[in-house]
Structures are given as structure tokens and as C-alpha cells.
Design a protein around this motif. Structure first.
Motif, short mmCIF file in Angstrom:
data_model
loop_
_atom_site.label_atom_id
_atom_site.label_comp_id
_atom_site.label_asym_id
_atom_site.label_seq_id
_atom_site.Cartn_x
_atom_site.Cartn_y
_atom_site.Cartn_z
N ASN A 1 0.87 -1.18 0.00
CA ASN A 1 0.00 0.00 0.00
C ASN A 1 0.91 1.23 0.00
O ASN A 1 1.43 1.64 1.03
CB ASN A 1 -0.90 -0.01 1.24
N ARG A 2 1.09 1.82 -1.17
CA ARG A 2 2.07 2.91 -1.32
C ARG A 2 1.61 4.18 -0.61
O ARG A 2 2.44 4.93 -0.08
CB ARG A 2 2.34 3.16 -2.80
N GLU A 3 0.30 4.46 -0.62
CA GLU A 3 -0.19 5.67 0.06
C GLU A 3 0.10 5.58 1.56
O GLU A 3 0.50 6.57 2.19
CB GLU A 3 -1.69 5.82 -0.18
N GLN A 4 -0.12 4.42 2.12
CA GLN A 4 0.15 4.22 3.54
C GLN A 4 1.64 4.40 3.84
O GLN A 4 2.03 5.06 4.82
CB GLN A 4 -0.31 2.81 3.95
N ASP B 1 3.85 6.09 2.03
CA ASP B 1 4.29 7.47 1.79
C ASP B 1 3.88 8.41 2.92
O ASP B 1 4.48 9.48 3.11
CB ASP B 1 3.70 7.99 0.47
N ALA B 2 2.86 8.02 3.68
CA ALA B 2 2.37 8.89 4.76
C ALA B 2 3.17 8.76 6.05
O ALA B 2 2.94 9.50 7.01
CB ALA B 2 0.90 8.57 5.03
#
Length: 455
Positions: free
Chosen positions: A93-96, A98-99
Motif C-alpha cells: 500500500n504505497r499511500e500508507q 508514503d504517509a
């Protein structure tokens, strides 16, 4: 560390991993101490840079590297230990990710989407019988093979007049040489099978001492054939055009070899047979042996097809198509993925089935088996039979090891050989468990079967 697997369906799941300081801090601290001993910084003696400064300069990068290393190992170990039938690669999960605030966070959460194959089993007792074709070479096949052998081991005879396929020997002369140049002339041979069809008529039927006037470029439009016919160097042959004469000195013809002892010995070795009947029997055996290798390959394909047809496996189609698009980095369009997806899923399912068989039968491949298979490949490739010659065996072993460890192809030689040995063992085991029915099959019937399988 906390790890949970959430299955949304039989073919889709999420692997969730939470990492706390207790998981990563010991290794991060250890690496920071190592950096403190080796880092060189202006104003400080080597090994005496303050720990707080080392932490400020390198702490984040060491932490990120350690977390990434832990994730890779954790995901791999979890899949292996829980025997998950994962297809494709776990997708983070790239969004997770990156956050994440690497400067302030101490606990880290990561999630991976997994594509799974549905559960399945293999019951060999329930599988239908598979035919193994015992090839029967009939008289027509034996006659055709012998005729081909007679042509291959042809004899040279001198003919009275030129026929199609003959080779004519004589003197070639250029009729009109370029101004200021000496006309080309050469003693040469013309193979009529390399001559243009519409030019052969000028030569067929001619006899010794006849002189033919013809256009060289029209007779041999291909420069390579013209070079062979004239014997001229490549750089000169392009200029050899226009009218030439050819004075015939001799005509030779390939005649099929006779069915005599000399022919038998050339084909099979001295004294292998003593008459035509024995020769025909031996040829039939050779045909059968050659086709039996192909029959064995067809049997492997039929075993694979039977296993596929009898083993329903569901795959995460949407996940796999998206994964294929991503890993191929724009090489294929979604439409092209859809077009090739059927063949791809067959190979995926077949590999899952083979892995299941290997797991149930405890089939493994060790390094020595891979090495021995490579040695055998070297023997076959270079015509080395089994030998007691130690020096020869050492040479074969060295070639095999160099092939497997060739760094130019990133270990692909070893991987491909390993997979071949693995397949042989798995399919060999499957063959032992399945019902294999022997079926007499003519050569023509077998050829039709192969063509239908390739269609």
C-alpha cells in the motif's frame, strides 16, 4: 511485531504488519555504533564522533533500511511458513507507506495486497487414463526414409547431357568486358539447383563441348549464388553482369546410392546388417526410436493437460492483470494483457499443481542433481559418451560448472536447469501415479496428433 491476514475472498487478501521499536531498535542501535567507529568527520578524530551527531546524520537512513529489510523477510517468511498459494508479487500500500513520518513515528504499520490461488487438491486415482503412443513404422515410412538416405549418401556419375540438378564444369568467359578492363574468365562449376528457373532451359539438354551464351546476372540474380558460380571475390561479383559464354567440359550428377553393402555400412556402420531385409528392419527400429522421443514429449503434454483439466483453481484475475501491467512497465496495453491472459493463467495453474505434487510427494532438487543434468547436457552437445577417462570427465565437469555459474545471465542457466530437473521429477512421479495406456499409432496418425496439439 504483529502480523494479520485478512481474506476478502478465496483469491484476495491483505497482509498487515505492525513494527514496534522492540523489533527494530536493537539492530538500528548496533549499526549506529558501527558507524560511530568508522565515520570520518572534519573536526573529530576517527571513532570519536558524538553518538548524537551520528544519529542526526545517519539515523533515519539506517532506520529506513532496517525496516525495509525486516518487511521483505517478514512477508517472505509468513507466506512460506503458512504455505499461502500466492500468485504474482505482494503489492504494498504505497499511500500508507508514503504517509509515514520517519522523524517522529516509532510504530510503523504496513499493508500488502496478496493475490491467492483457491485451495485445491490432486487425487491421482480420479484422473482419466492418458495414452502413450507406441509408434509403428509401416512400409511406406520405411520406404520414404530409405529413399531420403539414398539421396543423402548419393553417388557421383558422369552424364551425357545436362539435366535439372546436375553440376556442369567448364570455362566461363565474359563476352563484353568494360572498356579498358580485361574480360573475366575462370574454370568453374555451375550447380543448376542454384540457377534461376527461367535460365535453366539454356543449359538443360546440352552436352560436353557445347558452348552456351547467356546473361550471367539473369542466371544467378542472387550475388551469393553468383559468387559461388564464378569463384569471384565478393567485392567483384556485383560487377559481373551482361553476356557470358560457358564451354562445357564435364557434367556430373547425383545418383541415389544403391541398396548394397557399401550403402548399408555408410548408414549403420560396418557390418551392422548384411542384406536389405535386415537393413529395413533396422531402419524401422530407428524410426520408432526417433518418434518415441517425440511420443514421450507428447505424453508429458497430455499429462499436464489432464492435470489442468481435472484441477479447478480460481485465480485473482483483476489483481493479476493489474500486476502484469505494473511489472511490465508499459510494455503491454491492457488489451494485450487480456489477449495473452489465458495462456498466462494456464502456466500459473500448472506451476501451482506441480508445486502441490512436489510438496505432497516430498520431491526436492539438490545442487548435485542440477550439476549432473548439466554434465549430461554437455556430453550430448559435444558428443561425449559416458567415459572412464578421468581427464575427459574433469573437462565435462568444468564446462558444466562454468555454465551454471556464468555471471553474464544473472543465474538464469542455473534456474532454467533447476526447473527442468524439477519438472522431470514431478512429471515422472505423476506418470507413476496415473494410468498410462499404451496405444499402437502409425506415423501418420502421430503426426496428425502433434499438429492438432500445436493448432
Amino acid at each position: 511485531m504483529e502480523i494479520t491476514l485478512d481474506k476478502a475472498s478465496d483469491t484476495n487478501a491483505s497482509l498487515n504488519i505492525t513494527i514496534s521499536p522492540a523489533d527494530y531498535k536493537p539492530e538500528v542501535d548496533k549499526k549506529l555504533k558501527q558507524y560511530s567507529k568508522t565515520v570520518s568527520l572534519k573536526g573529530f578524530r576517527a571513532g570519536h564522533v558524538p553518538a548524537s551527531l551520528v544519529q542526526k546524520m545517519y539515523g533515519k537512513s539506517i532506520l529506513v533500511d532496517e525496516i525495509n529489510s525486516m518487511l521483505s523477510k517478514t512477508v517472505s517468511d509468513y507466506i512460506r511458513e503458512n504455505k499461502l498459494q500466492v500468485v504474482g508479487d505482494p503489492v504494498p500500500n504505497r499511500e500508507q507507506a508514503d504517509a509515514i513520518d520517519w522523524d517522529s513515528q516509532s510504530d510503523f504499520a504496513f499493508s500488502y495486497t496478496l493475490g491467492l490461488a483457491s485451495e485445491f487438491d490432486i487425487d491421482f486415482a480420479e484422473l482419466p487414463a492418458v495414452n502413450q503412443h507406441d509408434i509403428q513404422a509401416g512400409d511406406a515410412e520405411v520406404d520414404s526414409t530409405i529413399a531420403d538416405l539414398q539421396k543423402r549418401f548419393h553417388e557421383h556419375t558422369h552424364a551425357d547431357e545436362v539435366g535439372d540438378g546436375d553440376t556442369i564444369y567448364g570455362e566461363l568467359k565474359q563476352v563484353n568486358a568494360p572498356e579498358g578492363a580485361e574480360g573475366f574468365t575462370a574454370k568453374t562449376a555451375f550447380p543448376l539447383n542454384q540457377m534461376a528457373e527461367d535460365a535453366k532451359g539454356q543449359f538443360i539438354g546440352k552436352k560436353k563441348d557445347d558452348v552456351i551464351t547467356f546473361n550471367l546476372e539473369q542466371a544467378f540474380p542472387d550475388e551469393k549464388a553468383r559468387a559461388t558460380a564464378t569463384g569471384a571475390p565478393k567485392e567483384e561479383v556485383a560487377g559481373l553482369t551482361g553476356e557470358f559464354t560457358f564451354a562445357i567440359d564435364d557434367i556430373t550428377r547425383h545418383e541415389p546410392a544403391g541398396l548394397d553393402q557399401a550403402f548399408f555400412d555408410k548408414v549403420l556402420g560396418a557390418g551392422a546388417v548384411s542384406d536389405e531385409a535386415e537393413f529395413r528392419t533396422k531402419v524401422a527400429e530407428i524410426i520408432k526410436s526417433n518418434y518415441n522421443r517425440e511420443s514421450e514429449q507428447l505424453l508429458r503434454l497430455d499429462i499436464e493437460k489432464t492435470l489442468l483439466d481435472a484441477t479447478p483453481i480460481m485465480l485473482p484475475d483483476e489483481f493479476l492483470k493489474n500486476w502484469l501491467l505494473e511489472v511490465n512497465e508499459g510494455k503491454f496495453t491492457p488489451e494485450q494483457i487480456d489477449e495473452q491472459y489465458g495462456d498466462f493463467t494456464k502456466s500459473v495453474k500448472l506451476q501451482l499443481i506441480k508445486n502441490k505434487i512436489a510438496d505432497k510427494a516430498d520431491i526436492k532438487v539438490d545442487q548435485e542433481e542440477v550439476l549432473e543434468a548439466t554434465r549430461q547436457m554437455v556430453r550430448e552437445q559435444f558428443g561425449f559418451a559416458g567415459s572412464e577417462n578421468e581427464e575427459m570427465n574433469q573437462t565435462i565437469d568444468r564446462i558444466a560448472r562454468n555454465y551454471l555459474t556464468d555471471e553474464k545471465n544473472n543465474g538464469q542457466n542455473y534456474t532454467s536447469t533447476f526447473n527442468r530437473v524439477f519438472d522431470d521429477k514431478v512429471l515422472g512421479y505423476a506418470k507413476e501415479q496415473m494410468t498410462i495406456a499404451s496405444q499402437d499409432t502409425t506415423v501418420d496418425e502421430f503426426k496428425a496428433l502433434v499438429e492438432n496439439r500445436q493448432a
